[in-house]
Design an enzyme around this catalytic site. Structure first.
Site, PDB file in Angstrom:
ATOM      1  N   ASN A   1       1.537 -20.486  25.616  1.00 18.16           N
ATOM      2  CA  ASN A   1       1.494 -19.727  24.369  1.00 18.16           C
ATOM      3  C   ASN A   1       1.210 -18.241  24.530  1.00 18.16           C
ATOM      4  O   ASN A   1       1.034 -17.532  23.547  1.00 18.16           O
ATOM      5  CB  ASN A   1       0.455 -20.354  23.431  1.00 18.16           C
ATOM      6  CG  ASN A   1       0.791 -21.795  23.116  1.00 18.16           C
ATOM      7  OD1 ASN A   1       1.938 -22.124  22.850  1.00 18.16           O
ATOM      8  ND2 ASN A   1      -0.206 -22.663  23.170  1.00 18.16           N
ATOM      9  N   THR A   2       1.142 -17.765  25.768  1.00 15.34           N
ATOM     10  CA  THR A   2       1.080 -16.336  26.064  1.00 15.34           C
ATOM     11  C   THR A   2       2.328 -16.014  26.874  1.00 15.34           C
ATOM     12  O   THR A   2       2.513 -16.550  27.978  1.00 15.34           O
ATOM     13  CB  THR A   2      -0.185 -15.975  26.855  1.00 15.34           C
ATOM     14  OG1 THR A   2      -1.341 -16.229  26.027  1.00 15.34           O
ATOM     15  CG2 THR A   2      -0.174 -14.506  27.259  1.00 15.34           C
TER      16      THR A   2
ATOM     17  N   SER B   1      -1.114 -21.792  30.213  1.00 14.81           N
ATOM     18  CA  SER B   1      -0.854 -21.946  28.783  1.00 14.81           C
ATOM     19  C   SER B   1       0.581 -21.535  28.480  1.00 14.81           C
ATOM     20  O   SER B   1       1.049 -20.504  28.981  1.00 14.81           O
ATOM     21  CB  SER B   1      -1.809 -21.082  27.969  1.00 14.81           C
ATOM     22  OG  SER B   1      -1.402 -21.035  26.613  1.00 14.81           O
TER      23      SER B   1
ATOM     24  N   PHE C   1      -4.491 -17.867  22.883  1.00 15.05           N
ATOM     25  CA  PHE C   1      -5.758 -17.311  23.380  1.00 15.05           C
ATOM     26  C   PHE C   1      -6.473 -16.494  22.296  1.00 15.05           C
ATOM     27  O   PHE C   1      -6.972 -15.394  22.549  1.00 15.05           O
ATOM     28  CB  PHE C   1      -5.532 -16.430  24.611  1.00 15.05           C
ATOM     29  CG  PHE C   1      -5.183 -17.155  25.885  1.00 15.05           C
ATOM     30  CD1 PHE C   1      -5.181 -18.540  25.955  1.00 15.05           C
ATOM     31  CD2 PHE C   1      -4.840 -16.444  27.020  1.00 15.05           C
ATOM     32  CE1 PHE C   1      -4.850 -19.196  27.138  1.00 15.05           C
ATOM     33  CE2 PHE C   1      -4.517 -17.084  28.198  1.00 15.05           C
ATOM     34  CZ  PHE C   1      -4.513 -18.465  28.264  1.00 15.05           C
TER      35      PHE C   1
ATOM     36  N   ASN D   1      -2.337 -28.622  31.794  1.00 18.04           N
ATOM     37  CA  ASN D   1      -2.332 -28.010  30.476  1.00 18.04           C
ATOM     38  C   ASN D   1      -1.347 -28.770  29.574  1.00 18.04           C
ATOM     39  O   ASN D   1      -0.878 -29.851  29.918  1.00 18.04           O
ATOM     40  CB  ASN D   1      -1.949 -26.532  30.602  1.00 18.04           C
ATOM     41  CG  ASN D   1      -2.646 -25.652  29.585  1.00 18.04           C
ATOM     42  OD1 ASN D   1      -2.695 -25.964  28.404  1.00 18.04           O
ATOM     43  ND2 ASN D   1      -3.183 -24.529  30.046  1.00 18.04           N
TER      44      ASN D   1
ATOM     45  N   ASN E   1       0.194 -26.973  19.584  1.00 17.59           N
ATOM     46  CA  ASN E   1      -0.488 -25.724  19.256  1.00 17.59           C
ATOM     47  C   ASN E   1       0.206 -24.550  19.914  1.00 17.59           C
ATOM     48  O   ASN E   1       0.783 -24.667  20.995  1.00 17.59           O
ATOM     49  CB  ASN E   1      -1.968 -25.792  19.662  1.00 17.59           C
ATOM     50  CG  ASN E   1      -2.213 -25.252  21.057  1.00 17.59           C
ATOM     51  OD1 ASN E   1      -2.333 -24.047  21.266  1.00 17.59           O
ATOM     52  ND2 ASN E   1      -2.287 -26.162  22.026  1.00 17.59           N
TER      53      ASN E   1
ATOM     54  N   LYS F   1      -6.111 -24.097  36.730  1.00 21.35           N
ATOM     55  CA  LYS F   1      -5.489 -25.069  35.824  1.00 21.35           C
ATOM     56  C   LYS F   1      -3.993 -24.844  35.796  1.00 21.35           C
ATOM     57  O   LYS F   1      -3.529 -23.719  35.561  1.00 21.35           O
ATOM     58  CB  LYS F   1      -6.067 -24.919  34.414  1.00 21.35           C
ATOM     59  CG  LYS F   1      -5.579 -25.990  33.436  1.00 21.35           C
ATOM     60  CD  LYS F   1      -6.386 -25.946  32.145  1.00 21.35           C
ATOM     61  CE  LYS F   1      -6.007 -27.094  31.207  1.00 21.35           C
ATOM     62  NZ  LYS F   1      -6.857 -27.130  30.008  1.00 21.35           N
TER      63      LYS F   1
END
Length: 351
Positions: free
Chosen positions: A177-178, A175, A114, A246, A110, A217
């Protein structure tokens, strides 16, 4: 029942299936038909962070980003459900498509970014939830357009908003993805951010008359020296707990599979070894009084037991739920129950 539904859901775009699945859970709960998905496991009370969890198996953040399905998810038998990641302001996330199945590997990739309706919407949703049967964690992050040197302001804003409603709060700095988010795990940035949040946590505890645990996390892609540094910082600042881990930007064992070259974080079975290794290393580097939550790659009850053997007190599911369905929750609880009841095999009973 999930065995019958899964082929239908897997025939749909993953995000569409995600939305339909959550809607279906809500419908089953409202109509009193939730039992069709199986019976919740018998209690297995577990203490961590000063809280008593009905059982040690939880839902990881990401499935219910806006806290709109808390009651339906708790009805599946989870001891706790973590919602989010939520940011101060609404944001759409990354362009679609951004969620990919790799069924041969029991994995997902994925790059959601966010996507959420903002912290005020989440607070409204959670305030309406009945929250029977388990505890609630709320996972907080920063907006995509907030520079890292101002990130603490975003985390502080979310912490203040969710504090009165959360059983615990998770700080997501891991994450992939940011853009730039994982830079907040570097030693000095981590120390600065966590120190600010710990100070605010104590102020909020005095104001609200209750102390809500704050967890951090971390990513599975840290080097050994980065894990050493994280252990020093999180131990020095006495965080309440750490979630490991994560998703990963690595692609272990999935070369050649369709979608394997998609950008984003990999979860599911291929993450099990990497995330468990980081969990095990953290357990040797953190003070014993800081509990760990093991997440990443749990597809069977034995995987949950492996996480506890590596040092986790609690475990969380996400991708395993997509591939195995709600039966996985009870399977993991029973595996951990057997582990707790079998000290004669040299296993350490759950604390």
């Amino acid at each position: 029942m999930y065995g019958l539904l899964r082929p239908l859901l897997f025939a749909l775009d993953p995000e569409r299936a995600h939305a339909l699945g959550l809607g279906g859970l809500d419908l089953l709960r409202r109509t009193g038909l939730g039992g069709l998905l199986g019976q919740p496991p018998a209690p297995l009370p577990t203490r961590a962070f000063g809280l008593t969890f009905p059982n040690p198996v939880g839902l990881a953040a990401g499935l219910d980003k806006n806290g709109a399905h808390v009651d339906a998810l708790l009805a599946l038998g989870f001891g706790f459900v973590e919602v989010g990641t939520v940011t101060p302001r609404p944001q759409p996330g990354n362009p679609r498509p951004r969620l990919f199945r790799l069924p041969q590997a029991q994995a997902l990739i994925n790059r959601m970014g966010f996507n959420n309706d903002g912290v005020d919407a989440l607070v409204r949703n959670v305030a309406r939830a009945q929250r029977r049967g388990g505890l609630l964690g709320i996972n907080i992050g920063k907006n995509k357009d907030t520079p890292n040197d101002e990130a603490a302001l975003d985390y502080l804003h979310c912490l203040r908003k969710v504090y009165p409603l959360a059983d615990y709060v998770t700080v997501n700095i891991s994450s992939p993805n940011t853009a730039g988010l994982r830079e907040l795990q570097e030693e000095q940035a981590l120390r600065r951010l966590v120190a600010i949040l710990r100070e605010e946590q104590e102020r909020l505890a005095a104001r609200h008359g209750r102390r809500v645990p704050v967890l951090v996390k971390i990513a599975p892609d840290l080097s050994d020296s980065d894990i050493d540094a994280a252990g020093r910082v999180l131990g020095d600042l006495q965080v309440d707990g750490v979630i490991a881990t994560n998703t990963t930007t690595a692609r272990p064992g999935i070369g050649g599979l369709r979608h394997a070259d998609q950008a984003g974080g990999l979860s599911g079975a291929p993450l099990m070894g990497k995330s468990t290794a980081v969990l095990r290393m953290l357990r040797t580097r953190l003070p014993e009084q800081i509990p760990l939550v093991g997440v990443g790659g749990i597809l069977h009850g034995a995987d949950a037991a492996t996480k506890q053997t590596a040092g986790a007190v609690l475990v969380q599911l996400y991708t395993g739920l997509v591939y195995r369905g709600p039966a996985l929750v009870g399977e993991c609880v029973e595996a951990l129950r057997r582990r707790k009841e079998a000290p004669s095999r040299g296993l350490v009973p759950n604390a």
